[in-house]
Write an enzyme that holds these catalytic residues in place. Structure first.
Site, PDB file in Angstrom:
ATOM      1  N   CYS A   5       0.829  -1.172   0.019  1.00  0.00           N
ATOM      2  CA  CYS A   5      -0.001  -0.028   0.027  1.00  0.00           C
ATOM      3  C   CYS A   5       0.926   1.253   0.002  1.00  0.00           C
ATOM      4  CB  CYS A   5      -0.852   0.039   1.051  1.00  0.00           C
ATOM      5  SG  CYS A   5      -2.218  -1.467   1.103  1.00  0.00           S
ATOM      6  N   HIS A  62      -2.709   6.900   2.240  1.00  0.00           N
ATOM      7  CA  HIS A  62      -3.263   5.608   1.813  1.00  0.00           C
ATOM      8  C   HIS A  62      -4.559   5.401   2.072  1.00  0.00           C
ATOM      9  CE1 HIS A  62      -4.142   1.591   0.915  1.00  0.00           C
ATOM     10  NE2 HIS A  62      -3.890   1.335   2.119  1.00  0.00           N
ATOM     11  N   ASN A 102     -10.315  -0.139  -0.087  1.00  0.00           N
ATOM     12  CA  ASN A 102      -9.068  -0.007   0.089  1.00  0.00           C
ATOM     13  C   ASN A 102      -8.207  -0.460  -1.316  1.00  0.00           C
ATOM     14  OD1 ASN A 102      -6.134  -0.580   0.488  1.00  0.00           O
ATOM     15  ND2 ASN A 102      -6.448  -1.338   2.601  1.00  0.00           N
TER      16      ASN A 102
HETATM   17  C1  LIG Z   1      -9.952  -4.904   9.956  1.00  0.00           C
HETATM   18  C2  LIG Z   1     -10.609  -4.119  10.992  1.00  0.00           C
HETATM   19  C3  LIG Z   1     -11.881  -3.100  10.365  1.00  0.00           C
HETATM   20  C4  LIG Z   1     -11.618  -4.962  11.893  1.00  0.00           C
HETATM   21  O1  LIG Z   1     -11.996  -4.074  12.965  1.00  0.00           O
HETATM   22  P1  LIG Z   1     -11.900  -4.575  14.337  1.00  0.00           P
HETATM   23  O2  LIG Z   1     -12.503  -3.497  15.313  1.00  0.00           O
HETATM   24  O3  LIG Z   1     -10.408  -4.485  14.808  1.00  0.00           O
HETATM   25  O4  LIG Z   1     -12.698  -5.913  14.447  1.00  0.00           O
HETATM   26  P2  LIG Z   1     -12.265  -7.512  14.907  1.00  0.00           P
HETATM   27  O5  LIG Z   1     -11.394  -8.044  13.974  1.00  0.00           O
HETATM   28  O6  LIG Z   1     -11.697  -7.370  16.232  1.00  0.00           O
HETATM   29  O7  LIG Z   1     -13.710  -8.057  14.932  1.00  0.00           O
HETATM   30  C5  LIG Z   1     -14.590  -7.517  15.813  1.00  0.00           C
HETATM   31  C6  LIG Z   1     -15.834  -8.468  15.757  1.00  0.00           C
HETATM   32  O8  LIG Z   1     -16.520  -8.257  14.468  1.00  0.00           O
HETATM   33  C7  LIG Z   1     -16.647  -9.417  13.543  1.00  0.00           C
HETATM   34  N1  LIG Z   1     -16.280  -9.206  12.386  1.00  0.00           N
HETATM   35  C8  LIG Z   1     -15.183  -9.129  11.366  1.00  0.00           C
HETATM   36  N2  LIG Z   1     -15.315  -8.786  10.262  1.00  0.00           N
HETATM   37  C9  LIG Z   1     -16.807  -8.577  10.304  1.00  0.00           C
HETATM   38  C10 LIG Z   1     -17.644  -8.048   9.018  1.00  0.00           C
HETATM   39  N3  LIG Z   1     -17.152  -7.925   7.958  1.00  0.00           N
HETATM   40  N4  LIG Z   1     -18.809  -7.893   9.416  1.00  0.00           N
HETATM   41  C11 LIG Z   1     -19.351  -8.028  10.633  1.00  0.00           C
HETATM   42  N5  LIG Z   1     -18.697  -8.645  11.596  1.00  0.00           N
HETATM   43  C12 LIG Z   1     -17.214  -8.653  11.506  1.00  0.00           C
HETATM   44  C13 LIG Z   1     -15.531 -10.260  14.223  1.00  0.00           C
HETATM   45  O9  LIG Z   1     -15.744 -11.690  13.954  1.00  0.00           O
HETATM   46  C14 LIG Z   1     -15.521 -10.129  15.606  1.00  0.00           C
HETATM   47  O10 LIG Z   1     -16.541 -10.767  16.078  1.00  0.00           O
HETATM   48  P3  LIG Z   1     -16.712 -11.361  17.800  1.00  0.00           P
HETATM   49  O11 LIG Z   1     -16.299 -10.060  18.671  1.00  0.00           O
HETATM   50  O12 LIG Z   1     -17.914 -12.038  17.971  1.00  0.00           O
HETATM   51  O13 LIG Z   1     -15.542 -12.222  17.630  1.00  0.00           O
HETATM   52  C15 LIG Z   1      -9.788  -3.231  11.858  1.00  0.00           C
HETATM   53  O14 LIG Z   1      -8.737  -4.053  12.472  1.00  0.00           O
HETATM   54  C16 LIG Z   1      -8.718  -2.501  10.834  1.00  0.00           C
HETATM   55  O15 LIG Z   1      -9.448  -1.527  10.015  1.00  0.00           O
HETATM   56  N6  LIG Z   1      -7.497  -2.593  10.916  1.00  0.00           N
HETATM   57  C17 LIG Z   1      -6.637  -1.941  10.100  1.00  0.00           C
HETATM   58  C18 LIG Z   1      -6.556  -2.787   8.780  1.00  0.00           C
HETATM   59  C19 LIG Z   1      -6.019  -1.851   7.336  1.00  0.00           C
HETATM   60  O16 LIG Z   1      -6.290  -0.556   7.796  1.00  0.00           O
HETATM   61  N7  LIG Z   1      -5.331  -2.476   6.686  1.00  0.00           N
HETATM   62  C20 LIG Z   1      -4.837  -2.081   5.525  1.00  0.00           C
HETATM   63  C21 LIG Z   1      -3.376  -1.559   5.821  1.00  0.00           C
HETATM   64  S1  LIG Z   1      -2.975  -1.281   4.140  1.00  0.00           S
END
Ligand SMILES: CC(C)(COP(=O)(O)OP(=O)(O)OC[C@H]1O[C@@H](n2cnc3c(N)ncnc32)[C@H](O)[C@@H]1OP(=O)(O)O)[C@@H](O)C(=O)NCCC(=O)NCCS
Length: 311
Positions: free
Chosen positions: A112, A237, A267
């Site tokens: 990215c 990004h 993204n």
């Molecule tokens: C990926 C991201 C959105 C996930 O959000 P989060 O708050 O960390 O969510 P988690 O992975 O802890 O999951 C929380 C809950 O939502 C659920 N969940 C995950 N994806 C889901 C979706 N698409 N829809 C609904 N629920 C979802 C999980 O299963 C989890 O459920 P549980 O609490 O029952 O176990 C977040 O971590 C993020 O933005 N990270 C940065 C990633 C990024 O920017 N990457 C690119 C860099 S180039």
């Protein structure tokens, strides 16, 4: 010539729109979860378009907007992490589509942060006298490497391409790059193995981004000799609004124009910065010559940023 400048931009996105409601038909998710966690409403997904098609169409638009012709271009650089076809590389495929006959041509993969890395290498090549007019492209077809059964990644990514024509300039209008990486955290985003999918430890990436990026973004400004508060626009990004918005606030610039293309495009990794910048330029939202901070971050974990003057 003592520097380089972005002369023009162009972008291409597939016409096929995938909304959050569409995704809810494929995996167990919903619009509210996606918008509140990442800020994405919809993304574009390539249908018949290849990586080379999207890169070529974005580059064609940037070239048409520049007033130059294919004969003027002596360097083509493509940043991509999703190109399955390895040889010939993407840069020579684009050159062939555009009728650029004998350019230097190479691809870069820093995920990215790819566009900011590629732009820096083009700036360096021009400063070293190895190029006068270059095209630099960020392109991704992440839908090819997305696991459409994994809701934690399927909701995040999209496809597209953005391109810039960069020319030699008496006045340096692409500032010094700040680039680096955190290889210890490399496992946080992986695209590994034969026919791979993107996998990420979302919270690790989120924590890293929110903790490390403010100081790095400020340092990129310092290298260009400007204060973060003097920026007119910020094109990071397009990973996640929950990363972009606090980061923009920490820059402390009043009335800062902040790219929020993630809302409509998802993204798109290396394509996200040039696509977002191209749209802002097309809509004339940033005054020509205004200082704009570009800042890429992602897989590696790599990062790169520089202050440019808006074309
Ligand atoms: C990926 C991201 C959105 C996930 O959000 P989060 O708050 O960390 O969510 P988690 O992975 O802890 O999951 C929380 C809950 O939502 C659920 N969940 C995950 N994806 C889901 C979706 N698409 N829809 C609904 N629920 C979802 C999980 O299963 C989890 O459920 P549980 O609490 O029952 O176990 C977040 O971590 C993020 O933005 N990270 C940065 C990633 C990024 O920017 N990457 C690119 C860099 S180039």
């Amino acid at each position: 010539m003592t520097g380089s400048r972005i002369v023009s931009m162009g972008h291409y996105q597939p016409s096929k729109v995938l909304t959050n409601d569409d995704l809810a038909q494929i995996v167990e998710t919903n619009d509210e979860w996606i918008q509140s966690r990442v800020g994405i409403k919809e993304r574009r997904i390539a249908d018949t378009e290849t990586v080379a098609d999207m890169a070529g169409w974005a580059a064609e638009k940037a070239l048409a907007n520049s007033g130059l012709t294919a004969a003027d271009i002596d360097l083509v650089v493509v940043a991509t992490t999703s190109s399955i076809d390895r040889c010939p590389n993407m840069a020579t495929r684009v050159a062939r589509k555009l009728g650029i006959t004998a350019p230097g041509a190479y691809d870069i993969n820093t995920a990215c942060s790819g566009f900011s890395y590629a732009l820096a290498t083009v700036d360096h090549a021009i400063r070293a006298g190895a190029s006068k007019n270059a095209i630099v492209i960020g392109v991704e077809k992440l839908s090819d490497i997305t696991d459409w059964t994994d809701r934690s990644t399927a909701v995040i990514f999209g496809d597209g391409a953005g391109a810039a024509v960069v020319s030699a300039s008496d006045e340096p209008m692409i500032g010094p790059v700040l680039w680096g990486s955190d290889p210890e955290k490399g496992d946080a985003i992986v695209i590994e193995g034969w026919r791979p999918y993107i996998q990420q430890a979302g919270q690790t990436v989120f924590r890293w981004a929110t903790f490390a990026l403010p100081a790095l973004a400020a340092e990129a400004c310092e290298r260009a000799g400007i204060k973060p508060s003097e920026l007119v626009a910020f094109v990071p990004h397009q990973a996640n609004l929950r990363i972009i918005e606090p980061l923009a606030r920490k820059l402390g610039a009043p009335d800062l124009i902040v790219a929020r293309d993630v809302v409509e495009s998802g993204n798109t990794s290396a394509a996200s910065i040039p696509m977002a910048l191209s749209k802002l330029v097309e809509r004339r939202e940033i005054p020509s010559g205004a200082p704009v901070l570009l800042f890429g971050f992602g897989g590696g974990l790599t990062y790169a940023g520089q202050v440019i003057r808006c074309p």
